[in-house]
Write a protein that holds these residues in place. Structure first.
Motif, mmCIF file in Angstrom:
data_model
loop_
_atom_site.group_PDB
_atom_site.id
_atom_site.type_symbol
_atom_site.label_atom_id
_atom_site.label_comp_id
_atom_site.label_asym_id
_atom_site.label_seq_id
_atom_site.Cartn_x
_atom_site.Cartn_y
_atom_site.Cartn_z
ATOM 1 N N ASP A 140 46.072 73.714 103.789
ATOM 2 C CA ASP A 140 47.118 72.755 104.142
ATOM 3 C C ASP A 140 46.679 71.886 105.320
ATOM 4 N N ALA A 141 46.091 72.500 106.334
ATOM 5 C CA ALA A 141 45.649 71.748 107.506
ATOM 6 C C ALA A 141 44.550 70.762 107.130
ATOM 7 N N MET A 142 43.606 71.184 106.293
ATOM 8 C CA MET A 142 42.519 70.292 105.881
ATOM 9 C C MET A 142 43.045 69.134 105.048
ATOM 10 N N GLU A 143 43.984 69.405 104.157
ATOM 11 C CA GLU A 143 44.571 68.331 103.351
ATOM 12 C C GLU A 143 45.348 67.359 104.228
ATOM 13 N N ARG A 144 46.067 67.885 105.218
ATOM 14 C CA ARG A 144 46.818 67.038 106.139
ATOM 15 C C ARG A 144 45.862 66.162 106.954
ATOM 16 N N GLU A 145 44.772 66.762 107.465
ATOM 17 C CA GLU A 145 43.784 65.991 108.215
ATOM 18 C C GLU A 145 43.150 64.909 107.349
ATOM 19 N N ALA A 146 42.840 65.243 106.111
ATOM 20 C CA ALA A 146 42.240 64.255 105.210
ATOM 21 C C ALA A 146 43.207 63.107 104.964
ATOM 22 N N SER A 147 44.482 63.419 104.770
ATOM 23 C CA SER A 147 45.498 62.393 104.560
ATOM 24 C C SER A 147 45.641 61.511 105.805
ATOM 25 N N GLU A 148 45.663 62.138 106.977
ATOM 26 C CA GLU A 148 45.761 61.380 108.218
ATOM 27 C C GLU A 148 44.557 60.475 108.416
ATOM 28 N N GLU A 149 43.381 60.974 108.066
ATOM 29 C CA GLU A 149 42.157 60.170 108.180
ATOM 30 C C GLU A 149 42.220 58.966 107.249
ATOM 31 N N ARG A 150 42.705 59.153 106.023
ATOM 32 C CA ARG A 150 42.865 58.028 105.094
ATOM 33 C C ARG A 150 43.848 57.008 105.659
ATOM 34 N N ASP A 151 44.946 57.497 106.232
ATOM 35 C CA ASP A 151 45.940 56.596 106.824
ATOM 36 C C ASP A 151 45.343 55.808 107.989
ATOM 37 N N ARG A 152 44.550 56.480 108.843
ATOM 38 C CA ARG A 152 43.910 55.796 109.977
ATOM 39 C C ARG A 152 42.961 54.706 109.484
ATOM 40 N N ARG A 153 42.186 55.014 108.470
ATOM 41 C CA ARG A 153 41.251 54.020 107.924
ATOM 42 C C ARG A 153 41.995 52.840 107.313
ATOM 43 N N ALA A 154 43.076 53.108 106.609
ATOM 44 C CA ALA A 154 43.867 52.029 106.007
ATOM 45 C C ALA A 154 44.466 51.145 107.092
ATOM 46 N N GLU A 155 44.974 51.745 108.165
ATOM 47 C CA GLU A 155 45.551 50.982 109.269
ATOM 48 C C GLU A 155 44.478 50.134 109.943
ATOM 49 N N TRP A 156 43.294 50.698 110.162
ATOM 50 C CA TRP A 156 42.192 49.949 110.767
ATOM 51 C C TRP A 156 41.834 48.748 109.902
ATOM 52 N N LYS A 157 41.785 48.937 108.574
ATOM 53 C CA LYS A 157 41.479 47.819 107.673
ATOM 54 C C LYS A 157 42.553 46.743 107.740
ATOM 55 N N ARG A 158 43.822 47.155 107.830
ATOM 56 C CA ARG A 158 44.911 46.179 107.957
ATOM 57 C C ARG A 158 44.768 45.384 109.261
#
Length: 168
Positions: A140-158
């Motif tokens: 669960d923690a790894m999936e949450r971290e992966a999701s957060e990392e995807r969100d951070r990358r998407a925000e950076w691209k925006r």
């Protein structure tokens, strides 16, 4: 001049030379489609270039039943085609080739583990994390971290897109 036959057809206990596609073919996939072949199974780790088996099937042009093709691939090159009549023939070929693909996959995983590079979500790292923290807790923690990392990358691209000057 005769055309060399590189492929093999196994039928009624005997191997016969054949050509699955024309010898001068430059578009193998198109020629397979034209001959009625469709992708069937892929066995092995093709995403990382490991040895893998690709199979095709079609209705037999010579009567009832199906024909199957098998080709073994590494990252760059495929073997000659091997054609068999019927699913039992394909299963027999797969029983001979699958252990080779499995051994190559295991050797590739070991090499990946020994190369010294760490991949946060790699195979060995996942196993180590699950051994250390337990399968359920850490997943669960790894999936949450992966999701957060995807969100951070998407925000950076925006943000990057917003900071670009508008085209005139």
């Amino acid at each position: 001049m005769t055309t060399p036959m590189w492929d093999l057809h196994f039928s009624e206990g005997a191997w016969e030379p054949t050509n699955v596609i024309p010898a001068d073919s430059s578009t193998v996939d198109t020629d397979l489609d034209k001959a009625g072949w469709e992708r069937f199974w892929v066995i092995g780790g093709q995403e990382n270039g490991a040895l893998h088996i690709v199979t095709w099937r079609r209705d037999s042009p010579d009567g009832p039943g199906r024909q199957y093709l098998l080709q073994v691939w590494d990252v760059n090159t495929g073997s000659e085609f091997v054609q068999v009549d019927g699913l039992p023939g394909l299963m027999e070929l797969l029983a001979k080739w699958a252990p080779i693909v499995q051994a190559a996959s295991v050797a590739g995983a070991i090499a990946e583990g020994l190369n010294g590079a760490l991949d946060r979500y790699g195979f060995f790292e996942q196993i180590g994390a699950r051994l250390a923290w337990g399968a359920d807790t850490n997943r669960d923690a790894m999936e949450r971290e992966a999701s957060e990392e995807r969100d951070r990358r998407a925000e950076w691209k925006r943000q990057q897109a917003a900071e670009r000057p508008a085209a005139t």
